[in-house]
Design a protein around this motif. Structure first.
Motif, PDB file in Angstrom:
ATOM      1  N   ALA A 279       8.649  37.082   7.935  1.00  0.00           N
ATOM      2  CA  ALA A 279       7.206  37.131   8.184  1.00  0.00           C
ATOM      3  C   ALA A 279       6.801  36.111   9.242  1.00  0.00           C
ATOM      4  O   ALA A 279       5.971  36.396  10.116  1.00  0.00           O
ATOM      5  N   GLN A 280       7.394  34.922   9.171  1.00  0.00           N
ATOM      6  CA  GLN A 280       7.102  33.909  10.194  1.00  0.00           C
ATOM      7  C   GLN A 280       7.473  34.413  11.586  1.00  0.00           C
ATOM      8  O   GLN A 280       6.726  34.220  12.551  1.00  0.00           O
ATOM      9  N   ALA A 281       8.641  35.058  11.680  1.00  0.00           N
ATOM     10  CA  ALA A 281       9.082  35.572  12.974  1.00  0.00           C
ATOM     11  C   ALA A 281       8.174  36.700  13.449  1.00  0.00           C
ATOM     12  O   ALA A 281       7.821  36.771  14.635  1.00  0.00           O
ATOM     13  N   TYR A 282       7.777  37.574  12.527  1.00  0.00           N
ATOM     14  CA  TYR A 282       6.869  38.664  12.895  1.00  0.00           C
ATOM     15  C   TYR A 282       5.537  38.120  13.403  1.00  0.00           C
ATOM     16  O   TYR A 282       4.942  38.671  14.340  1.00  0.00           O
TER      17      TYR A 282
ATOM     18  N   ASN B 244      12.951  29.147  18.620  1.00  0.00           N
ATOM     19  CA  ASN B 244      12.015  30.156  19.144  1.00  0.00           C
ATOM     20  C   ASN B 244      12.706  31.489  19.451  1.00  0.00           C
ATOM     21  O   ASN B 244      12.222  32.265  20.270  1.00  0.00           O
ATOM     22  N   ASN B 245      13.819  31.739  18.795  1.00  0.00           N
ATOM     23  CA  ASN B 245      14.503  33.024  18.917  1.00  0.00           C
ATOM     24  C   ASN B 245      14.043  33.904  17.758  1.00  0.00           C
ATOM     25  O   ASN B 245      14.757  34.107  16.774  1.00  0.00           O
ATOM     26  N   PHE B 246      12.835  34.437  17.887  1.00  0.00           N
ATOM     27  CA  PHE B 246      12.211  35.122  16.753  1.00  0.00           C
ATOM     28  C   PHE B 246      12.862  36.472  16.458  1.00  0.00           C
ATOM     29  O   PHE B 246      12.978  36.862  15.297  1.00  0.00           O
ATOM     30  N   ASN B 247      13.296  37.168  17.492  1.00  0.00           N
ATOM     31  CA  ASN B 247      14.000  38.432  17.245  1.00  0.00           C
ATOM     32  C   ASN B 247      15.327  38.191  16.527  1.00  0.00           C
ATOM     33  O   ASN B 247      15.743  38.985  15.683  1.00  0.00           O
ATOM     34  N   GLY B 248      15.980  37.079  16.880  1.00  0.00           N
ATOM     35  CA  GLY B 248      17.211  36.731  16.184  1.00  0.00           C
ATOM     36  C   GLY B 248      16.958  36.441  14.719  1.00  0.00           C
ATOM     37  O   GLY B 248      17.752  36.817  13.846  1.00  0.00           O
ATOM     38  N   ALA B 249      15.854  35.772  14.416  1.00  0.00           N
ATOM     39  CA  ALA B 249      15.505  35.476  13.026  1.00  0.00           C
ATOM     40  C   ALA B 249      15.232  36.761  12.255  1.00  0.00           C
ATOM     41  O   ALA B 249      15.664  36.912  11.103  1.00  0.00           O
ATOM     42  N   ILE B 250      14.530  37.692  12.889  1.00  0.00           N
ATOM     43  CA  ILE B 250      14.239  38.972  12.239  1.00  0.00           C
ATOM     44  C   ILE B 250      15.536  39.716  11.932  1.00  0.00           C
ATOM     45  O   ILE B 250      15.729  40.259  10.838  1.00  0.00           O
ATOM     46  N   GLU B 251      16.454  39.700  12.895  1.00  0.00           N
ATOM     47  CA  GLU B 251      17.724  40.403  12.708  1.00  0.00           C
ATOM     48  C   GLU B 251      18.536  39.778  11.581  1.00  0.00           C
ATOM     49  O   GLU B 251      19.104  40.493  10.744  1.00  0.00           O
ATOM     50  N   LEU B 252      18.601  38.464  11.537  1.00  0.00           N
ATOM     51  CA  LEU B 252      19.403  37.798  10.510  1.00  0.00           C
ATOM     52  C   LEU B 252      18.797  37.963   9.121  1.00  0.00           C
ATOM     53  O   LEU B 252      19.534  38.040   8.133  1.00  0.00           O
TER      54      LEU B 252
END
Length: 303
Positions: free
Chosen positions: A242-245, A194-202
């Motif tokens: 897209a999933q993270a967004y 559930n670290n969505f900002n981390g996923a977006i960054e990576l």
């Protein structure tokens, strides 16, 4: 190695004598000599269960011994730890090191200051091989649901291949593919955690040189480009971002990524399903329309 050694002399029927070793490693290091497994050398067990130990059990015992020793002698906690052995221990010591590494990643106390070969000491091939090994370790951890530890493995893998200038022309494509794969695997871990900002960054961030196919790339920082800038056809990156967004309610950005992915793979049913989800959500979250005031009403502040 130790402070004493046998004095070399012709055998005369008497017991051997000891002499001081002036070149002992113990003059510059603190060395723990451990007889393992139980029953070898001076080691012994007080129960029959402890006596029956195989390779895996003995490595766990060695790790437990080291932790307990450092608890009792905490003044040595900051010292770097090197692990070595001889004979059969060449087969078991890698597992001891793995126990130490896993314990450190899990936050087990005390932290063992294990020293690995630094990346600057490695050849290009060693760096690539180490990065591949770390990635494979991460994959195993991911499959077993240990996402936090897996993410650290992927990060560590990237550390070994983070500078392209260190690699020859023949290795650039291999390094690039390995690095991007680790970032995207790390993004999958972030989604699970559930670290969505981390996923977006990576999914978005990568280090690459400012030249692609001989042409300069436009970027705020030539060293910080996007996976999708470099690999704009990377459907996996677009899908995970897209999933993270969607989870952060950035539905417009999610829709843009899904559309880009569908341009590459229009038959991708998974992306089509995500589009069918994001558009209704976008409509549901859209603010109510604001009526524009009549241009002739109100106060005109123009001079």
């Amino acid at each position: 190695m130790g402070p004493l050694r046998f004095k070399l002399a012709p055998y005369n029927g008497s017991l051997p004598t000891l002499e001081l070793n002036q070149h002992s490693w113990t003059q510059v290091s603190n060395i723990i000599f451990l007889d393992s497994p139980v029953g070898t050398g001076f080691s012994y067990a007080t129960t029959s269960r402890a006596s029956n130990s195989g390779d895996f059990q003995s490595t766990q015992m060695t790790y437990e011994f080291l932790r307990k020793w450092l608890i009792d002698y905490a003044e040595f906690l900051s010292n770097p730890v090197y692990v070595g052995g001889e004979s059969y221990s060449g087969l078991t010591l890698p597992l001891v090191v793995q126990h130490i590494s896993n314990g450190n990643e899990d936050g087990v106390e005390p932290f063992v200051n294990l020293k690995e070969k630094a990346s600057w000491e490695m050849s290009e091939q060693e760096k690539i091989e180490t990065a591949v090994r770390k990635k494979e370790d991460g994959n195993l951890l991911f499959k077993s649901g240990k996402y936090q530890r897996a993410e650290k493995k992927y990060d560590k893998a990237v550390d070994y291949i983070s500078e392209d200038g260190c690699f020859g022309d023949g290795d650039h494509k291999v390094v690039k593919a390995l690095r991007v794969s680790c970032w995207l695997n790390g993004a999958a871990c972030c989604l699970k955690l559930n670290n969505f900002n981390g996923a977006i960054e990576l999914c978005s961030k990568t280090k690459w040189n400012s030249i692609k196919d001989g042409y300069p790339l436009k970027s705020v920082n030539d060293d910080l480009l996007q996976v999708i800038d470099i690999e704009f056809h990377n459907v996996k990156a677009l899908y995970r971002r897209a999933q993270a967004y969607m989870e952060t309610a950035d539905l417009v950005l999610a829709e843009l990524d899904i559309k880009k992915a569908l341009e590459v793979e229009p038959q991708n049913s998974q992306m089509g399903s995500e589009m069918n989800t994001v558009v209704p959500n976008q409509v549901a979250h859209a603010p109510a329309p604001v009526e524009k005031p009549d241009k002739f009403s109100g106060v005109d502040f123009k001079r």
